[in-house]
Design a protein around this motif. Structure first.
Motif, short mmCIF file in Angstrom:
data_model
loop_
_atom_site.label_atom_id
_atom_site.label_comp_id
_atom_site.label_asym_id
_atom_site.label_seq_id
_atom_site.Cartn_x
_atom_site.Cartn_y
_atom_site.Cartn_z
N LEU A 1 0.83 -1.21 0.00
CA LEU A 1 0.00 0.00 0.00
C LEU A 1 0.86 1.26 0.00
CD1 LEU A 1 -2.88 -1.04 2.45
CD2 LEU A 1 -2.93 -0.94 -0.06
N SER A 2 2.01 1.21 0.66
CA SER A 2 2.94 2.36 0.63
C SER A 2 3.46 2.56 -0.79
CB SER A 2 4.11 2.13 1.59
OG SER A 2 3.67 2.01 2.92
N PHE A 3 3.80 1.44 -1.44
CA PHE A 3 4.33 1.48 -2.82
C PHE A 3 3.29 2.05 -3.79
CE2 PHE A 3 5.15 -1.00 -6.83
CZ PHE A 3 6.29 -0.29 -7.21
N MET A 4 2.01 1.83 -3.51
CA MET A 4 0.95 2.29 -4.41
C MET A 4 0.75 3.80 -4.34
SD MET A 4 -1.82 -0.81 -3.85
CE MET A 4 -3.05 -0.14 -4.96
N ASN A 5 1.35 4.47 -3.33
CA ASN A 5 1.24 5.93 -3.20
C ASN A 5 -0.22 6.38 -3.26
OD1 ASN A 5 1.71 8.68 -3.08
ND2 ASN A 5 2.22 8.86 -5.26
N LEU A 6 -0.97 6.03 -2.22
CA LEU A 6 -2.41 6.32 -2.20
C LEU A 6 -2.71 7.80 -2.21
CD1 LEU A 6 -3.51 3.60 0.41
CD2 LEU A 6 -3.61 3.49 -2.10
N ASN A 7 -1.73 8.63 -1.87
CA ASN A 7 -1.95 10.08 -1.87
C ASN A 7 -2.37 10.59 -3.25
OD1 ASN A 7 -0.52 13.02 -2.25
ND2 ASN A 7 -1.40 12.77 -0.20
N GLN A 8 -1.96 9.86 -4.30
CA GLN A 8 -2.30 10.30 -5.66
C GLN A 8 -3.80 10.24 -5.93
OE1 GLN A 8 -1.21 7.53 -8.92
NE2 GLN A 8 -0.61 6.09 -7.29
N TYR A 9 -4.54 9.52 -5.07
CA TYR A 9 -5.99 9.40 -5.26
C TYR A 9 -6.78 10.39 -4.40
CZ TYR A 9 -4.35 5.04 -7.31
OH TYR A 9 -3.67 4.11 -8.08
N ALA A 10 -6.07 11.30 -3.72
CA ALA A 10 -6.74 12.27 -2.85
C ALA A 10 -7.51 13.29 -3.67
CB ALA A 10 -5.71 12.96 -1.96
N SER A 11 -8.62 13.76 -3.11
CA SER A 11 -9.38 14.84 -3.75
C SER A 11 -8.55 16.11 -3.69
CB SER A 11 -10.71 15.04 -3.02
OG SER A 11 -10.47 15.40 -1.67
N THR A 12 -8.69 16.95 -4.68
CA THR A 12 -7.86 18.15 -4.75
C THR A 12 -8.63 19.41 -4.40
OG1 THR A 12 -8.35 18.30 -7.12
CG2 THR A 12 -6.31 17.17 -6.47
N SER A 13 -9.93 19.29 -4.17
CA SER A 13 -10.72 20.48 -3.80
C SER A 13 -10.82 20.57 -2.28
CB SER A 13 -12.11 20.39 -4.41
OG SER A 13 -12.78 19.24 -3.96
N GLY A 14 -10.56 21.77 -1.72
CA GLY A 14 -10.63 21.95 -0.28
C GLY A 14 -9.52 21.17 0.42
N ILE A 15 -9.83 20.62 1.60
CA ILE A 15 -8.86 19.83 2.35
C ILE A 15 -8.65 18.51 1.64
CG2 ILE A 15 -8.39 18.69 4.55
CD1 ILE A 15 -10.13 20.80 5.89
N PRO A 16 -7.40 18.12 1.33
CA PRO A 16 -7.16 16.84 0.65
C PRO A 16 -7.75 15.68 1.46
CG PRO A 16 -5.16 18.17 0.70
CD PRO A 16 -6.15 18.85 1.59
N GLY A 17 -8.38 14.74 0.77
CA GLY A 17 -8.97 13.61 1.48
C GLY A 17 -9.12 12.41 0.57
N LEU A 18 -9.19 11.23 1.19
CA LEU A 18 -9.37 9.99 0.45
C LEU A 18 -10.79 9.48 0.66
CD1 LEU A 18 -6.11 7.95 1.26
CD2 LEU A 18 -6.68 9.08 -0.90
N ALA A 19 -11.43 9.03 -0.39
CA ALA A 19 -12.74 8.39 -0.28
C ALA A 19 -12.51 6.89 -0.14
CB ALA A 19 -13.58 8.70 -1.51
N VAL A 20 -12.94 6.31 0.98
CA VAL A 20 -12.70 4.90 1.23
C VAL A 20 -13.28 4.03 0.13
CG1 VAL A 20 -13.13 2.98 2.83
CG2 VAL A 20 -12.59 5.26 3.72
#
Length: 399
Positions: A314-333
């Motif tokens: 999961l670290s290798f997959m760099n999940l940050n790249q899937y974060a929303s870019t509007s407002g506060i960055p966040g991940l949708a489960v």
């Protein structure tokens, strides 16, 4: 022999004079031609334009710049030569650098030059970097007597000059102190270089071991092999920044450890993924009791998944790249659960995670890896620097 004893022997009873920096060097403020955009050039004959962004953390020298200005712009700025000092006077004020190039500085810098008849440049660098000088700047700024590190304040800084009536001996004493302190910084540099190489090696092996062809292993979605749930809300007043007798449980938020709490929310082997914030997508391993706030996703691996292998994958997959870019960055489960993940046999997962764990410990552990060794050497350097530069002080205000 202690550092204090060594200093006493080195001085051999010689006098130490404290002189204002402005009396033994030229201290001036930088200058910016305006509008600066009019003078920026890519011409090879342009003059290096030295900015804060051209310095690197923990670096000693400025050796290159991202931009240049025209010779006409340089005439409206402050031109400096290789070997001169610059000191930031606003953001991160007080940090000294030695110029490894000729260049021009803007008004966010102050310069120190024309000092070499009395001062070894490396001796001056170590002194300006010392805790006593850095605390002196902080005291002046925090007192409200000045709003930034202006030239007048820098000129008033008292500098120790050992054996002032014998310049040759004075420079020899300074040189000997520099020799000792440089031996510590050279060791730190070697360790930092080693760490950089190990990180490259780690990234190489991680890519080799965690990259699979489509038909090489089974592929499933993350939601099929992991249970993923958000943590629980907790009041900020119940989180302590440091552990104490009542607050021993680590508490994780969206950007890693947030503090310590009294009671656990989870127990066992889990992964935690930052759900909100600039570093969302960061992956932590936690084994034992911990608390996860609603800003972290608690990941529980199925029986066929090794939790350590899952951490690396999961670290290798760099999940940050899937974060929303509007407002506060966040991940949708829900979106993360849909991502495909390779699922090699459990035995292979264990074998790979054992290899990568060794690299991970070496390159990131603050308790036993190279980062820990570098931290110890930096502390050792700082201690010897402050001891070797603790000259007898005059009975007046000084750094």
């Amino acid at each position: 022999m202690s550092a204090a004893g060594f200093l006493e022997k080195l001085l051999g009873g010689a006098e130490v004079a404290w002189e204002p920096l402005g009396e033994i060097a030229s201290v001036q403020r930088g200058a910016s031609p305006r509008p600066i955009s009019k003078f920026i050039t890519s011409d090879e004959n342009g003059v290096p334009w030295i900015k804060i962004g051209d310095t690197a953390p923990k670096s000693k020298y400025v050796t290159k710049t991202a931009e240049k200005i025209t010779p006409d712009g340089a005439k409206k700025s402050r031109l400096l030569s290789k070997g001169d000092f610059i000191i930031s006077n606003s953001m991160s004020f007080g940090r000294p650098y030695i110029l490894g190039i000729d260049g021009a500085i803007h008004d966010g810098w102050a310069s120190v030059s024309e000092f070499k008849s009395k001062l070894n440049s490396d001796f001056l660098y170590h002194y300006l970097s010392s805790h006593s000088v850095q605390n002196y700047w902080l005291t002046k700024i925090n007192s409200g007597s000045v709003s930034n590190l202006n030239s007048k304040l820098i000129q008033s800084l008292l500098i120790p000059i050992p054996c002032p009536n014998n310049p040759e001996k004075s420079l020899a004493i300074q040189g000997e102190i520099v020799r000792i302190l440089d031996s510590f910084t050279e060791l730190t540099t070697e360790l930092t270089t080693e760490l950089t190489q190990r990180k490259k090696q780690y990234n190489h092996y991680r890519e080799q071991l965690l990259t699979f062809d489509e038909d090489e292993v089974k592929w499933k979605t993350i939601g099929e092999v992991f249970d993923m749930r958000a943590g629980r809300h907790i009041n900020a007043k119940d989180i302590q920044s440091e552990p104490d007798d009542q607050h021993q449980i680590r508490c994780y938020g969206g950007n890693g450890i947030r503090g310590y709490v009294q009671e656990k929310s989870h127990d066992g082997d889990h992964l935690l993924i930052g759900r909100q914030g600039a570093w969302c997508g960061n992956v932590q391993r936690e084994k034992g009791q911990f608390y996860a706030t609603e800003h972290a996703i608690v990941v529980t691996a199925d029986k066929g998944m090794d939790v350590d292998w899952a951490f690396h994958m999961l670290s290798f997959m760099n999940l940050n790249q899937y974060a929303s870019t509007s407002g506060i960055p966040g991940l949708a489960v829900g979106n993360i659960k849909k991502l495909a993940i390779p699922v090699p046999p459990l035995r292979e997962q264990v074998r790979v995670s054992a290899i990568l764990d060794k690299f991970d410990t070496l390159t990131t552990s603050i308790s036993e890896g190279l980062p820990r060794e570098i931290e110890l050497r930096e502390k050792q350097y700082a201690w010897y620097r402050d001891q070797l530069l603790s000259f007898p002080k005059p009975d007046v205000e000084s750094a």
